[in-house]
Design a protein around this motif. Structure first.
Motif, PDB file in Angstrom:
ATOM      1  N   GLU A  32       0.828  -1.209   0.000  1.00 53.61           N
ATOM      2  CA  GLU A  32       0.000   0.000   0.000  1.00 53.61           C
ATOM      3  C   GLU A  32       0.860   1.256   0.000  1.00 53.61           C
ATOM      4  O   GLU A  32       0.590   2.217  -0.727  1.00 53.61           O
ATOM      5  N   ALA A  33       1.927   1.233   0.829  1.00 52.98           N
ATOM      6  CA  ALA A  33       2.820   2.390   0.887  1.00 52.98           C
ATOM      7  C   ALA A  33       3.496   2.608  -0.461  1.00 52.98           C
ATOM      8  O   ALA A  33       3.617   3.746  -0.931  1.00 52.98           O
ATOM      9  N   LEU A  34       3.921   1.512  -1.100  1.00 53.95           N
ATOM     10  CA  LEU A  34       4.584   1.631  -2.398  1.00 53.95           C
ATOM     11  C   LEU A  34       3.640   2.160  -3.469  1.00 53.95           C
ATOM     12  O   LEU A  34       4.020   2.990  -4.301  1.00 53.95           O
ATOM     13  N   VAL A  35       2.393   1.674  -3.433  1.00 48.46           N
ATOM     14  CA  VAL A  35       1.404   2.120  -4.412  1.00 48.46           C
ATOM     15  C   VAL A  35       1.164   3.629  -4.273  1.00 48.46           C
ATOM     16  O   VAL A  35       1.098   4.363  -5.257  1.00 48.46           O
ATOM     17  N   GLU A  36       1.075   4.103  -3.001  1.00 46.32           N
ATOM     18  CA  GLU A  36       0.875   5.535  -2.778  1.00 46.32           C
ATOM     19  C   GLU A  36       2.102   6.330  -3.198  1.00 46.32           C
ATOM     20  O   GLU A  36       1.996   7.397  -3.802  1.00 46.32           O
ATOM     21  N   GLU A  37       3.277   5.798  -2.875  1.00 47.03           N
ATOM     22  CA  GLU A  37       4.503   6.493  -3.262  1.00 47.03           C
ATOM     23  C   GLU A  37       4.589   6.600  -4.780  1.00 47.03           C
ATOM     24  O   GLU A  37       4.962   7.630  -5.326  1.00 47.03           O
ATOM     25  N   ASN A  38       4.213   5.517  -5.455  1.00 45.21           N
ATOM     26  CA  ASN A  38       4.222   5.509  -6.907  1.00 45.21           C
ATOM     27  C   ASN A  38       3.303   6.596  -7.459  1.00 45.21           C
ATOM     28  O   ASN A  38       3.679   7.330  -8.380  1.00 45.21           O
ATOM     29  N   ALA A  39       2.116   6.728  -6.888  1.00 45.30           N
ATOM     30  CA  ALA A  39       1.181   7.764  -7.345  1.00 45.30           C
ATOM     31  C   ALA A  39       1.777   9.148  -7.110  1.00 45.30           C
ATOM     32  O   ALA A  39       1.704  10.022  -7.981  1.00 45.30           O
ATOM     33  N   THR A  40       2.384   9.346  -5.930  1.00 46.73           N
ATOM     34  CA  THR A  40       3.006  10.635  -5.632  1.00 46.73           C
ATOM     35  C   THR A  40       4.085  10.960  -6.653  1.00 46.73           C
ATOM     36  O   THR A  40       4.164  12.087  -7.160  1.00 46.73           O
ATOM     37  N   LEU A  41       4.914   9.975  -6.973  1.00 49.86           N
ATOM     38  CA  LEU A  41       5.999  10.206  -7.923  1.00 49.86           C
ATOM     39  C   LEU A  41       5.469  10.500  -9.317  1.00 49.86           C
ATOM     40  O   LEU A  41       6.020  11.351 -10.030  1.00 49.86           O
ATOM     41  N   ARG A  42       4.362   9.835  -9.694  1.00 49.17           N
ATOM     42  CA  ARG A  42       3.801  10.100 -11.025  1.00 49.17           C
ATOM     43  C   ARG A  42       3.261  11.522 -11.103  1.00 49.17           C
ATOM     44  O   ARG A  42       3.406  12.197 -12.126  1.00 49.17           O
ATOM     45  N   ILE A  43       2.609  11.972 -10.010  1.00 47.33           N
ATOM     46  CA  ILE A  43       2.092  13.341 -10.000  1.00 47.33           C
ATOM     47  C   ILE A  43       3.251  14.340 -10.047  1.00 47.33           C
ATOM     48  O   ILE A  43       3.236  15.313 -10.809  1.00 47.33           O
ATOM     49  N   GLU A  44       4.281  14.059  -9.219  1.00 53.12           N
ATOM     50  CA  GLU A  44       5.441  14.935  -9.185  1.00 53.12           C
ATOM     51  C   GLU A  44       6.087  15.010 -10.554  1.00 53.12           C
ATOM     52  O   GLU A  44       6.450  16.076 -11.042  1.00 53.12           O
ATOM     53  N   ASN A  45       6.223  13.845 -11.181  1.00 53.88           N
ATOM     54  CA  ASN A  45       6.789  13.763 -12.516  1.00 53.88           C
ATOM     55  C   ASN A  45       5.989  14.624 -13.495  1.00 53.88           C
ATOM     56  O   ASN A  45       6.554  15.371 -14.299  1.00 53.88           O
ATOM     57  N   GLN A  46       4.652  14.516 -13.384  1.00 53.87           N
ATOM     58  CA  GLN A  46       3.795  15.309 -14.267  1.00 53.87           C
ATOM     59  C   GLN A  46       3.998  16.802 -14.042  1.00 53.87           C
ATOM     60  O   GLN A  46       4.095  17.580 -14.975  1.00 53.87           O
ATOM     61  N   HIS A  47       4.083  17.198 -12.758  1.00 47.01           N
ATOM     62  CA  HIS A  47       4.294  18.612 -12.446  1.00 47.01           C
ATOM     63  C   HIS A  47       5.636  19.097 -13.002  1.00 47.01           C
ATOM     64  O   HIS A  47       5.733  20.204 -13.528  1.00 47.01           O
ATOM     65  N   LEU A  48       6.653  18.246 -12.873  1.00 52.20           N
ATOM     66  CA  LEU A  48       7.968  18.628 -13.398  1.00 52.20           C
ATOM     67  C   LEU A  48       7.943  18.748 -14.915  1.00 52.20           C
ATOM     68  O   LEU A  48       8.545  19.662 -15.490  1.00 52.20           O
ATOM     69  N   ARG A  49       7.237  17.827 -15.560  1.00 48.88           N
ATOM     70  CA  ARG A  49       7.090  17.914 -17.020  1.00 48.88           C
ATOM     71  C   ARG A  49       6.384  19.212 -17.412  1.00 48.88           C
ATOM     72  O   ARG A  49       6.768  19.877 -18.383  1.00 48.88           O
ATOM     73  N   ASP A  50       5.314  19.542 -16.645  1.00 46.89           N
ATOM     74  CA  ASP A  50       4.591  20.787 -16.905  1.00 46.89           C
ATOM     75  C   ASP A  50       5.535  21.977 -16.795  1.00 46.89           C
ATOM     76  O   ASP A  50       5.556  22.863 -17.642  1.00 46.89           O
ATOM     77  N   ARG A  51       6.306  21.969 -15.712  1.00 50.28           N
ATOM     78  CA  ARG A  51       7.238  23.069 -15.443  1.00 50.28           C
ATOM     79  C   ARG A  51       8.252  23.184 -16.576  1.00 50.28           C
ATOM     80  O   ARG A  51       8.515  24.266 -17.081  1.00 50.28           O
ATOM     81  N   LEU A  52       8.804  22.041 -16.972  1.00 50.53           N
ATOM     82  CA  LEU A  52       9.783  21.998 -18.048  1.00 50.53           C
ATOM     83  C   LEU A  52       9.181  22.533 -19.341  1.00 50.53           C
ATOM     84  O   LEU A  52       9.787  23.353 -20.036  1.00 50.53           O
TER      85      LEU A  52
END
Ligand SMILES: [Zn+2]
Length: 114
Positions: A32-52
């Motif tokens: 469960e912790a890994l699944v949540e961490e994965n979601a957090t990283l995907r969102i973060e990744n998306q935000h970074l892509r947006d920023r870029l």
């Protein structure tokens, strides 16, 4: 097998089963912790892509691309949301309990941007 041995075997089985249940519960929590961490990283990744992509657009202010780029990013966030995770800043990456809807998330995905 005499009664004593039978009883001891039974106790041993019970202990083993409890230990196994404990381990299952530990592994479940880790998953469960890994699944949540994965979601957090995907969102973060998306935000970074947006920023870029924002930065790249600022560099060469071209007319085309902006609209499609934004909607693509929103579609990615929408997908993560529909998989059952928050994409809002408030609950960022945590699971949406029982698929509860979240006004913050909906604003991020469908609201007026900036
Ligand atoms: Zn949310």
């Amino acid at each position: 097998m005499d009664k004593k041995a039978l009883y001891d075997t039974f106790i041993q089985l019970e202990n083993d089963t409890n230990a196994t249940l404990g381990r299952i519960s530990e592994v479940k929590n880790e998953v469960e912790a890994l699944v949540e961490e994965n979601a957090t990283l995907r969102i973060e990744n998306q935000h970074l892509r947006d920023r870029l992509s924002d930065l790249e657009k600022q560099k060469e202010i071209s007319k085309d691309g902006i609209g499609t780029e934004m909607s693509k990013s929103r579609l990615n966030l929408e997908k993560i949301y529909e998989e059952g995770f928050h994409v809002c800043n408030v609950f960022y990456g945590s699971r949406r309990v029982n698929d509860e809807s979240c006004a913050f998330c909906l604003d991020v995905i469908y609201g007026e941007r900036r």
